[in-house]
Design a protein around this motif. Structure first.
Motif, PDB file in Angstrom:
ATOM      1  N   UNK A  15      34.017  18.768  16.383  1.00  0.00           N
ATOM      2  CA  UNK A  15      33.238  19.323  17.489  1.00  0.00           C
ATOM      3  C   UNK A  15      33.811  18.831  18.809  1.00  0.00           C
ATOM      4  N   UNK A  16      33.591  19.613  19.871  1.00  0.00           N
ATOM      5  CA  UNK A  16      33.951  19.175  21.205  1.00  0.00           C
ATOM      6  C   UNK A  16      32.983  18.116  21.687  1.00  0.00           C
ATOM      7  N   UNK A  17      33.371  17.389  22.733  1.00  0.00           N
ATOM      8  CA  UNK A  17      32.571  16.254  23.200  1.00  0.00           C
ATOM      9  C   UNK A  17      31.177  16.657  23.681  1.00  0.00           C
ATOM     10  N   UNK A  18      31.007  17.923  24.066  1.00  0.00           N
ATOM     11  CA  UNK A  18      29.714  18.341  24.626  1.00  0.00           C
ATOM     12  C   UNK A  18      28.978  19.303  23.703  1.00  0.00           C
ATOM     13  N   UNK A  19      29.311  19.300  22.420  1.00  0.00           N
ATOM     14  CA  UNK A  19      28.698  20.260  21.496  1.00  0.00           C
ATOM     15  C   UNK A  19      27.210  19.957  21.293  1.00  0.00           C
ATOM     16  N   UNK A  77      16.221  23.939  21.272  1.00  0.00           N
ATOM     17  CA  UNK A  77      16.309  23.344  22.608  1.00  0.00           C
ATOM     18  C   UNK A  77      17.574  22.515  22.799  1.00  0.00           C
ATOM     19  N   UNK A  78      18.596  22.797  21.998  1.00  0.00           N
ATOM     20  CA  UNK A  78      19.901  22.102  22.079  1.00  0.00           C
ATOM     21  C   UNK A  78      19.732  20.585  21.969  1.00  0.00           C
ATOM     22  N   UNK A  79      18.810  20.176  21.087  1.00  0.00           N
ATOM     23  CA  UNK A  79      18.531  18.748  20.945  1.00  0.00           C
ATOM     24  C   UNK A  79      19.543  18.033  20.055  1.00  0.00           C
ATOM     25  N   UNK A  80      20.282  18.788  19.261  1.00  0.00           N
ATOM     26  CA  UNK A  80      21.243  18.175  18.355  1.00  0.00           C
ATOM     27  C   UNK A  80      22.577  17.913  19.025  1.00  0.00           C
ATOM     28  N   UNK A  81      23.219  16.836  18.598  1.00  0.00           N
ATOM     29  CA  UNK A  81      24.530  16.488  19.142  1.00  0.00           C
ATOM     30  C   UNK A  81      25.268  15.582  18.184  1.00  0.00           C
TER      31      UNK A  81
END
Length: 310
Positions: free
Chosen positions: A122-126, A131-135
């Motif tokens: 994954x890219x650093x900002x994936x 709510x885009x809570x996963x990283x």
């Protein structure tokens, strides 16, 4: 490359090496991630998988905002990824239900149980999940129990390429097609069907093919005149393209037209592809058709001079 338009078409792999993203433009920054994908797949005896989305997530999450335009249509993107050598491309429909998956559901149900990931890049900002809570943290937390490895492409590595889809869109909207090509690693193109126009061009010696681009989300470069190449059934030709509202004749709609050099056949209904090479000038209003004709002759000379320098 095998293409899947939903998860039900995809058969879980034993050793999937995957990455995820919209990959609009498939530019140099994206290609850095894809290169690493291939390296890992080869070293681990796995198969490369790219999971992308259509429509673009922002089109679903913010449907009232029509400002987002894409560098590639989904078909153009698939062709580029195939040429790069990707084994599997999953184009999943991005829906509100999909966007409401929790990060844990997304990782387990989609990435592990459906795709069969053993390695994920994954890219650093994936970001992902509701709510885009996963990283990266959520991916790392579940990696041991679900038996996959996670690798992040650091911000420094991607920023070193100095490329982003936003930069490329800005360049194209400014008419800077040569700059966009430097970012992309290839020349931007538009594909569409030739439709009938009002045939004013042929009355002044510059007949044009009028292009209808079906995909409303496809980015159209800035108004003006461009040196282009044209690919169609009859072959490969040089030409000059026009984008604009034809102010000299008080046009009301934005047109995409191309004067194809050394070609005079009727091609209505045919699909053609214009590849943009150089911006020549901005669109301006002339005093009449005779003045426009004189300028078009100069534009043609400038276009031919550009091709002669190549």
């Amino acid at each position: 490359m095998k293409i899947y338009h939903n998860f039900s078409e995809f058969k879980k792999l034993n050793n999937a090496v995957a990455t995820i993203g919209t990959f609009d433009g498939v530019h140099y920054g994206h290609q850095k991630i894809i290169k690493r994908l291939f390296e890992l797949a080869k070293s681990n005896g796995g198969e490369s998988v790219i999971l992308t989305f259509f429509p673009h997530p922002r089109m679903i999450i913010d449907p009232e905002n029509q400002d987002l335009k894409m560098i590639n249509t989904i078909h153009e993107k698939a062709k580029i990824l195939e040429e790069l050598g990707v084994d599997h491309l999953i184009i999943t429909p991005f829906t509100r239900d999909f966007s409401n998956l929790s990060p844990e559901e997304y990782i387990k149900n989609i990435l592990v149980d459906t795709i069969g990931i053993k390695h994920l890049i994954v890219g650093y900002d994936h970001r992902f999940g509701k709510d885009r809570k996963g990283g990266l943290k959520e991916l790392e937390d579940l990696s041991e129990v679900l038996e996959y490895k996670i690798e992040e492409i650091p911000e420094q590595d991607i920023d070193d390429v100095a490329v982003s889809s936003t930069k490329i869109r800005k360049a194209l909207l400014n008419g800077e097609v040569a700059l966009a090509a430097n970012y992309l690693g290839y020349n931007f193109s538009l594909s569409g069907r030739v439709i009938k126009g009002d045939k004013i061009g042929r009355t002044i010696g510059f007949p044009t093919a009028n292009l209808f681009v079906e995909e409303t989300y496809k980015l159209i470069p800035s108004d003006g005149i461009y040196a282009v190449t044209v690919r169609m059934e009859e072959g490969f030709f040089k030409g000059m393209a026009y984008i604009g509202q034809r102010p000299t004749i008080n046009g009301m709609t934005r047109n995409i037209e191309v004067n194809i050099f050394d070609f005079n056949k009727e091609i209505y209904g045919q699909d053609i592809t214009m590849t943009f090479l150089e911006f020549l000038r901005h669109d301006v209003k002339f005093t009449g058709l005779e003045a426009l004709k004189e300028q078009l002759q100069k534009d043609k000379e400038d276009t031919l001079a550009y091709f002669n320098k190549m």
